[in-house]
Enzyme design. Structure first.
Site, mmCIF file in Angstrom:
data_model
loop_
_atom_site.group_PDB
_atom_site.id
_atom_site.type_symbol
_atom_site.label_atom_id
_atom_site.label_comp_id
_atom_site.label_asym_id
_atom_site.label_seq_id
_atom_site.Cartn_x
_atom_site.Cartn_y
_atom_site.Cartn_z
ATOM 1 N N LYS A 1 44.167 51.759 36.543
ATOM 2 C CA LYS A 1 44.356 52.828 35.566
ATOM 3 C C LYS A 1 45.796 53.356 35.567
ATOM 4 C CE LYS A 1 39.572 54.022 35.014
ATOM 5 N NZ LYS A 1 38.966 53.017 35.925
HETATM 6 C C1 LIG Z 1 37.998 52.138 35.598
HETATM 7 C C2 LIG Z 1 37.822 50.948 36.483
HETATM 8 C C3 LIG Z 1 37.158 49.775 36.047
HETATM 9 C C4 LIG Z 1 36.535 49.681 34.674
HETATM 10 O O1 LIG Z 1 37.489 49.611 33.654
HETATM 11 P P1 LIG Z 1 37.063 49.828 32.140
HETATM 12 O O2 LIG Z 1 38.312 49.849 31.365
HETATM 13 O O3 LIG Z 1 36.298 51.118 32.100
HETATM 14 O O4 LIG Z 1 36.189 48.655 31.780
HETATM 15 C C5 LIG Z 1 37.089 48.700 36.911
HETATM 16 N N1 LIG Z 1 37.599 48.763 38.165
HETATM 17 C C6 LIG Z 1 38.226 49.859 38.621
HETATM 18 C C7 LIG Z 1 38.741 49.876 40.012
HETATM 19 C C8 LIG Z 1 38.364 50.992 37.806
HETATM 20 O O5 LIG Z 1 38.997 52.086 38.277
#
Ligand SMILES: *Cc1c(COP(=O)(O)O)cnc(C)c1O
Length: 464
Positions: free
Chosen positions: A112
């Protein structure tokens, strides 16, 4: 470049307006009016660029007149200077044509950061130009909150309030939020579950008087600017592995469908992608959809990959809009039926169109832990549980052994140390920039699950 809503009724907006709006006024999500096109020759010409230079080329057509070239360049340089490596998303060879793209070298150790670090300086630029102050409020089950805090800490025109469920996030996740000593950062340990946090957030936004007075804003995964930043690393990986001449496939551990939707966007822009493989944990609504064409809600089951413990994948609406030939009225009708009945189905042609690119597979915690242990033995790579789900799904659904497979590693193993140690016998150490996380002072603000208390908490702390 202008943006339209997936439900067809909200005003058409520019990039900076979409950034601030988040959700469209008709309840839909903003998408570009048309997909920028990169020919094979255009893509080949991007080979060898640094991550920041590549990001500039990919993002420029999305920005339109909202930023000058110099502004975008400055924003991107700042954003990616906070990563451990200038490569931002280093790629490791696992053998057998499998590659791991590590997206966790940002400040909070999850993918993120790649988008949030872009959002921070982007918000600052747009707000300074308008002479506006916003109050970002968010609810987190773990990763989003800290990534958002790191992105906006110390920024003049922004206050951020993050609600997390008291006692229900990991120690690492909590400390990444509660040890940030900045006057514009406020965390709230809500007495309740993650769903309670989300409900409290909704209540804040639904109180229009409060929302307008505080100039509330959100940075959740439906924010278009986050998707834009994520498109870049699909191009990055493809270019490193023989693209555009050689198509590549991606395996993506998925929750809200934001990450993998960026892969879809890359494909629509002309990047030769063979497959987009979705990895699900026990909360497998997306995998079931790609198997059957029916999206059916189910309860949320807690797993060792908690960032994928979601009931409804909000970004899926963007794909639905495309599968429906950009018919906003049909999207609106389908989603309103979905809200009422908990399910909807697309027709055989729509499913076939989706399956041309997408596939999915589901893994429970036992299978995920086994994969972590096995991969550690086989290659010495320590995977976090989310990344392990992605690797399993990629291996199971990869159609063509000659096509490179890129597995998106979405979190550093140290973010989920208990599950990783349990699975591999190896305790994952925090990287150097976070080694003292457990010695830092925490500031915890416990709060009852009460809307009035929450509003006064915010009002008392927000900068004028
Ligand atoms: C948020 C997150 C996901 C999922 O990502 P999306 O964009 O919601 O599909 C997967 N792995 C981690 C570690 C995350 O923080």
């Amino acid at each position: 470049m202008k943006y339209v809503s997936t439900r067809g009724e909200a005003p058409v907006l520019a990039f900076d307006e979409v950034l601030l709006a988040g959700l469209a006024r008709d309840g839909g999500l903003y998408v570009p009016e048309s997909w920028p096109q990169f020919s094979t020759a255009d893509i080949a010409a991007l080979k060898g660029l640094s991550y920041v230079d590549l990001a500039e080329r990919i993002i420029t057509p999305f920005v339109g007149d909202s930023l000058s070239a110099a502004e975008l360049e400055a924003i991107l340089s700042e954003a990616y200077s906070h990563f451990e490596t200038p490569e931002v998303a280093p790629i490791k060879d696992l053998g057998n044509g499998e590659h791991l793209m590590e997206l966790f070298h940002g400040p909070t150790l999850a993918f993120k950061d790649v988008a949030m670090q872009f959002l921070g300086p982007l918000f600052e630029n747009v707000l300074a130009e308008r002479n506006e102050h916003i109050c970002i409020v968010g609810a987190t089950s773990g990763d989003t909150g800290s990534a958002a805090i790191e992105a906006v800490r110390g920024r003049d025109n922004i206050d951020i309030f993050v609600l997390y469920p008291d006692g229900r996030v990991s120690d690492v996740q909590r400390r990444q939020m509660t040890t940030i000593d900045e006057t514009n950062v406020h965390t709230i340990a809500l007495d309740g579950t993650f769903d309670d946090c989300q409900d409290a957030l909704k209540a804040l936004f639904n109180d229009t008087a409060f929302r307008d007075r505080m100039n509330l804003s959100a940075v959740n995964s439906i924010n278009w600017a986050r998707i834009v930043a994520q498109i870049v690393y699909y191009f990055w990986a493809a270019l490193k592995l023989g693209g555009p001449e050689q198509p590549v496939s991606f395996a993506v551990p998925t929750g809200n469908f934001g990450n993998v939707f960026a892969g879809y966007a890359a494909a629509r822009m002309g990047l030769p992608i063979d497959q987009l493989i979705v990895g699900s944990n026990a909360n497998d609504i997306l995998t079931r959809f790609f198997e059957t064409g029916t999206m059916a809600m189910d309860g949320v089951e807690p797993t060792i990959s908690p960032s994928m413990d979601i009931q409804v994948s909000s970004n899926f609406e963007r794909l639905l809009f495309e599968l429906y030939g950009r018919d906003g009225a049909k999207v609106k009708q389908t989603l309103s039926a979905f809200r009422d009945t908990g399910a909807f189905s697309i027709d055989a042609d729509g499913l076939a169109a989706a399956r041309e690119l997408f596939d999915g597979a589901r893994y429970d915690d036992i299978e995920t832990k086994a994969a972590i242990g096995q991969e550690f033995k086989a290659s010495g790579e320590l995977l976090d549980p989310h990344s392990a789900v992605g690797l399993l799904a990629g291996r199971a659904r990869r159609k063509n052994a000659d096509t490179p497979l890129v597995v998106l590693a979405t979190a550093h193993p140290a973010k989920f140390p208990d599950a990783v140690e349990d699975a591999s016998g190896q305790f994952p150490a925090l990287p150097a920039h976070m080694a003292d996380l457990f010695e830092r002072d925490e500031k915890i603000n416990p709060l009852a699950n009460d809307n009035a208390a929450l509003q006064s908490f915010i009002e008392a702390r927000v900068k004028a």
